[in-house]
Enzyme design. Structure first.
Site, short mmCIF file in Angstrom:
data_model
loop_
_atom_site.label_atom_id
_atom_site.label_comp_id
_atom_site.label_asym_id
_atom_site.label_seq_id
_atom_site.Cartn_x
_atom_site.Cartn_y
_atom_site.Cartn_z
N GLN A 1 0.89 -1.04 0.00
CA GLN A 1 0.13 0.06 0.01
C GLN A 1 0.74 1.29 0.01
O GLN A 1 0.42 2.29 -0.16
CB GLN A 1 -0.83 0.04 1.15
N PHE B 1 -6.07 -4.06 3.66
CA PHE B 1 -6.79 -3.66 4.65
C PHE B 1 -5.61 -3.13 5.89
O PHE B 1 -6.04 -3.41 7.14
CB PHE B 1 -7.37 -5.00 5.36
N GLU C 1 0.21 -1.65 4.64
CA GLU C 1 0.50 -0.09 5.00
C GLU C 1 1.92 -0.05 5.35
O GLU C 1 2.61 0.87 4.28
CB GLU C 1 -0.29 0.40 5.82
N ARG D 1 -5.03 7.75 16.78
CA ARG D 1 -6.45 7.73 16.28
C ARG D 1 -7.43 7.18 17.20
O ARG D 1 -8.40 7.42 17.39
CB ARG D 1 -6.61 6.94 14.95
N ARG E 1 -7.91 -1.54 9.19
CA ARG E 1 -9.37 -1.03 8.73
C ARG E 1 -9.93 -0.30 10.39
O ARG E 1 -10.10 -1.13 11.07
CB ARG E 1 -10.06 -1.92 8.32
N PHE F 1 -7.99 1.55 12.27
CA PHE F 1 -6.50 2.19 12.60
C PHE F 1 -6.84 2.61 14.09
O PHE F 1 -6.32 3.93 14.46
CB PHE F 1 -6.27 3.39 11.73
N THR G 1 -4.04 11.34 10.38
CA THR G 1 -3.78 12.16 11.65
C THR G 1 -2.60 13.18 11.66
O THR G 1 -2.30 14.05 11.93
CB THR G 1 -3.96 11.52 12.95
N ALA H 1 -6.07 5.24 5.29
CA ALA H 1 -6.89 6.34 5.98
C ALA H 1 -8.09 6.71 5.21
O ALA H 1 -8.56 7.80 5.54
CB ALA H 1 -5.93 7.59 6.33
N GLU I 1 -13.18 2.85 5.35
CA GLU I 1 -12.81 2.36 6.74
C GLU I 1 -14.32 2.55 7.65
O GLU I 1 -14.63 1.72 8.45
CB GLU I 1 -11.81 2.86 7.69
#
Ligand code: MTE
Ligand code: LUZ
Ligand code: MOS
Length: 762
Positions: free
Chosen positions: A196, A227, A231, A309, A341, A343, A439, A508, A712
């Site tokens: 990702q 998912f 990442e 988060r 998903r 996070f 974020t 995100a 998400e």
């Protein structure tokens, strides 16, 4: 009114089995295959590593260890603390120690079994609270404060306390982690990776090998699901393939088997949390205090961002005037927990929903009475200082209540329960409010590169990765609409670091927002040039009255004879640039981590779900009867794709709360290490009824054409099922305690329902 959207543009390739993944590309000559030798212990000092037997196996070309890494043996975006290959110590079971390269995959796998590791075992920690008490934390603990909780307690009519144990979750992407690295002329490499985050992969490999970034090209066609699991962590496997290719000067492919993937990769963070909530007699929440102990696993990975988060979503969809939210990331000897998903949002939301459940049960009110009374209104503050801007939360609640007749659902279920003994029903309303933006403010940027060819066909590259979420379909729709031409003219290219530099991860939920906006900016440049050309051809100068629609130039609202194809060809003859690159950065964002205050999110996505279940109280098994949702999509770019995202997110959320029982034992071993004992939702598990209604016409200026992010948020509707099952359990055993421990597997339900009997037996 019923819209018919384009199907996914790559559906045809999937159906025909033509869709290309990393290891579907034609085999390069002399390709070698890598396999990973990983730590069998969760914590230890490496005393010796013997690779001779593995090397002696016929067909084995090389075995590489940390000593073979030319430059940097580290990866990790936020805190670069994770070794690519462990050298002196191991911190979790499955941690890569050596990479074996052979002529076939089977031989490489076999050779890993011949490697001998001498290890001195060290203390293993698997629980976050234990890690915390021993000072094993990552980053710094953080606290968000709104109002004055300490003073507010005295004004509360009721205060309840409790704690939650929240399970992790396996990503279970269909395509396991994989990469193919190919040495090119000079000191260059091309890396195909299921990631990702192509730029992170590029940077990590460049640093590992001591190369400039431009020497490493990373290309991603599509993923078989990410998912969040790709990442950050896809980088690790790409780095190992690249190391092997670099050292052998041969193409090398590394594909994790399912069992290696399950054992070696990080998952959703388990949380252990304490809450204290104070309300008035009428159920108005005055104060909330929560402490989250996050199980980060052995290395930092994205844990501090996930934690952040959790802080942002600790009050979910509610306004709580006095709140103190504490969160700390705790280092344990599990694989590094990573993005998944939601996070960190889902864990925090589960805790506030648990607190509300306990309040409702103590006051003798329904949960939804408390929820409704405390729903965030526009203008009210989140505990991080941002104002709630949209009224869509309240609107989705009202629409769900009315459309699905919540009162009737409650009556029907109460009536059912009064007339049935061994089965009980339960329902729960689950409102969600999810912040949209990375974020970390700087990540909210993206680029696009658009070419128009002289035949009028169009090529679009963005920094976004297609992982099944329908990004390419949406970008194509956005491009076709902006250009005023047919969808069939648009091709979405692979994501490649030579065409787009310095990408943020596709994550995100903002991939379409950011990359779609960049695409629009690129197209605007090309259109501006084409309008000048069209103006000349039409002999007019009021360019603002020129547009392109249905593949024709339109002037003053009237279609002309000038076609898109003609324009493309004419532009080339007139030496007009038919290509553009553009950059987009979300405006208006900022968050001060000193003050824990600011405006981290471009906007919030809201919705409301009603979940209904039937519980077999003799067996502990349950069925999810219905999930009825009103969701705010803004003005969807493609409703078909978005329905898929809502249903898919919901499925994953339901699974997380119920049957996906991720278990590690005290030795740090993954117990749920195959798909016979790690269950995910299938078609039979899913509700018979899934109703999804989209809130109409709530446009959004910060995403293409008034759309909203969708990836998400729907995951968190799944949280409702826990409270629906809990209600059914309480209908059977009104006095039962019923812990806030997820997942609420049938086994757990049964043990809770009969805990008194079990006690007596013991
Ligand atoms: N849908 C599919 N089919 N496959 C995926 O891997 N990832 C989810 C979500 N939906 C995912 C998915 C996650 S974790 C995120 S953050 C978003 O898609 C990422 O894509 P987006 O930003 O385009 O929504
Ligand atoms: N990744 C990230 C994310 O780096 N920052 C985020 O805020 C985020 N949010 C959701 C999913 N992935
Ligand atoms: Mo999603 S967890 O942001 O990849």
């Amino acid at each position: 009114m019923k819209r018919i959207d384009a199907k996914r543009i790559d559906a045809i390739y999937h159906v025909r089995g033509e869709a290309e993944y990393v290891d579907d590309l034609p085999l390069p000559a002399e390709m070698l295959y890598a396999a990973v030798f990983a730590s069998p212990v969760a914590h230890g000092k490496i005393l010796s590593l013997e690779i001779q037997d593995a090397l002696a196996l016929e067909g084995i070309v090389a075995v590489f260890t940390a000593d073979d890494i030319p430059e940097s043996n580290q990866w990790g975006t936020i805190i670069t603390d994770c070794p690519i290959l462990a050298k002196d110590e191991v911190q979790y079971i499955g941690q890569p120690i050596a990479v074996v390269v052979g002529q076939t995959k089977a031989i490489a796998q076999k050779a890993t079994k011949l490697i001998r590791l001498g290890v001195e075992k060290l203390l293993i920690i698997v629980e976050p609270r234990e890690a915390f008490s021993q000072g094993q934390i990552i980053g710094t603990p953080r606290t968000f404060v709104l109002g004055d909780v300490d003073r507010a307690w005295s004004q509360c009519d009721l205060i309840v306390e409790g704690s939650c144990e929240i399970g992790g979750q396996e990503h279970l992407y269909l395509e396991t982690q994989r990469s193919r690295a190919i040495p090119l002329e000079g000191n260059n490499l091309r890396v195909y990776s299921a990631t990702q985050n192509p730029t992170l992969t590029q940077k990590t490999i460049a640093q590992m090998l001591g190369l400039p970034c431009h020497a490493v090209e990373v290309d991603v066609k599509r993923l078989g699901g990410g998912f969040g699991g790709k990442e950050e962590q896809a980088t690790h496997w790409a780095a190992l393939a690249a190391l092997a290719a670099w050292q052998t000067r041969k193409p090398v492919e590394l594909v994790l088997s399912r069992s290696d993937d399950l054992m070696m990769t990080g998952k959703r963070h388990p949380y252990s949390s304490d809450f204290k909530i104070g309300v008035t007699r009428e159920g108005k929440i005055l104060a909330y205090e929560v402490k989250h102990y996050q199980n980060a696993g052995a290395y930092a990975d994205l844990s501090t961002a996930v934690l952040e988060r959790s802080l942002f979503h600790s009050t979910n969809a509610y306004f709580i005037p006095n709140a103190r939210i504490f969160a700390v990331s705790c280092r344990t000897n599990l694989p590094p927990s990573t993005a998944m998903r939601g996070f960190g949002g889902p864990q925090a939301m589960f805790v506030i929903e648990s607190a509300i459940a306990k309040v409702a049960e103590t006051l003798g009110m329904t949960r939804e009475e408390i929820q409704r009374k405390n729903l965030l209104q526009p203008g009210e503050l989140f505990p991080y200082g941002q104002e709630m801007q949209t009224n869509s939360l309240g609107r989705t609640w009202l629409e769900a209540e009315e459309t699905y007749n919540l009162a009737a659902i409650g009556d029907r279920i109460n009536h059912y329960n009064a007339n049935h003994f061994e089965t009980k029903k339960g329902y729960a309303v689950m409102p969600i409010c999810f912040g949209i933006s990375f974020t970390a403010t700087f990540l909210n940027q993206a680029s696009a590169l658009v070419h128009v060819y002289t035949d009028g066909s169009v090529s679009v590259t963005t920094g976004g990765v297609e992982m099944g979420q329908g990004l390419n379909t949406k970008i194509a729709a956005i491009a076709a609409k902006a250009l005023g031409i047919g969808l069939q003219r648009i091709k979405i290219e692979s994501t490649n670091t030579t065409r787009i530099a310095n990408m943020s991860a596709s994550a995100a939920s903002v991939t379409t927002d950011l990359n779609g906006n960049a695409t629009l900016l690129a197209i605007a440049q090309i259109l501006e040039r084409l309008k000048v050309l069209a103006g000349k051809e039409l002999g007019v100068s009021d360019l603002e009255n020129i547009e392109i629609a249905n593949e024709k130039v339109v002037y003053g609202g009237k279609e002309t004879d000038l076609t898109w194809e003609h324009l493309a060809k004419a532009a080339n003859l007139a030496r007009v640039n038919l290509s553009a690159h553009a950059f987009y950065a979300t405006p208006g964002l900022g968050f001060d981590r000193e003050l824990e205050h600011g405006h981290p999110f471009a906007y919030h996505v809201c919705g409301t779900a009603i979940v209904e279940v039937t519980l077999d109280c003799l067996r502990g098994i349950y069925e999810i009867d219905a999930v009825k949702i009103v969701h705010d999509l803004g003005r969807s770019v493609n409703e078909l794709v978005d329905i898929g995202q809502v249903e898919g997110g919901l499925a994953q959320g339901l699974g997380w709360m119920t049957i996906e029982d991720l278990q590690f034992n005290e030795k740090g071993e993954l117990v749920s290490n195959n798909l016979a004992n790690y269950k995910i939702p299938d078609i039979y598990f899913m509700p018979d009824i899934i109703d999804i209604k989209f809130l109409e016409n709530d446009g959004n200026s910060l995403a293409p054409y008034g759309s909203k992010a969708v990836g998400e948020p729907p995951f968190m509707y799944g949280i409702g099922v826990f409270f629906a099952i809990r209600q059914a359990m309480k209908a059977f055993q009104p006095k039962m305690e019923c812990a806030f421990i997820s997942p609420l597997t049938p086994e757990r339900v049964l043990c809770e329902l009969y805990s008194d009997e079990l006690h007596e037996m013991a």
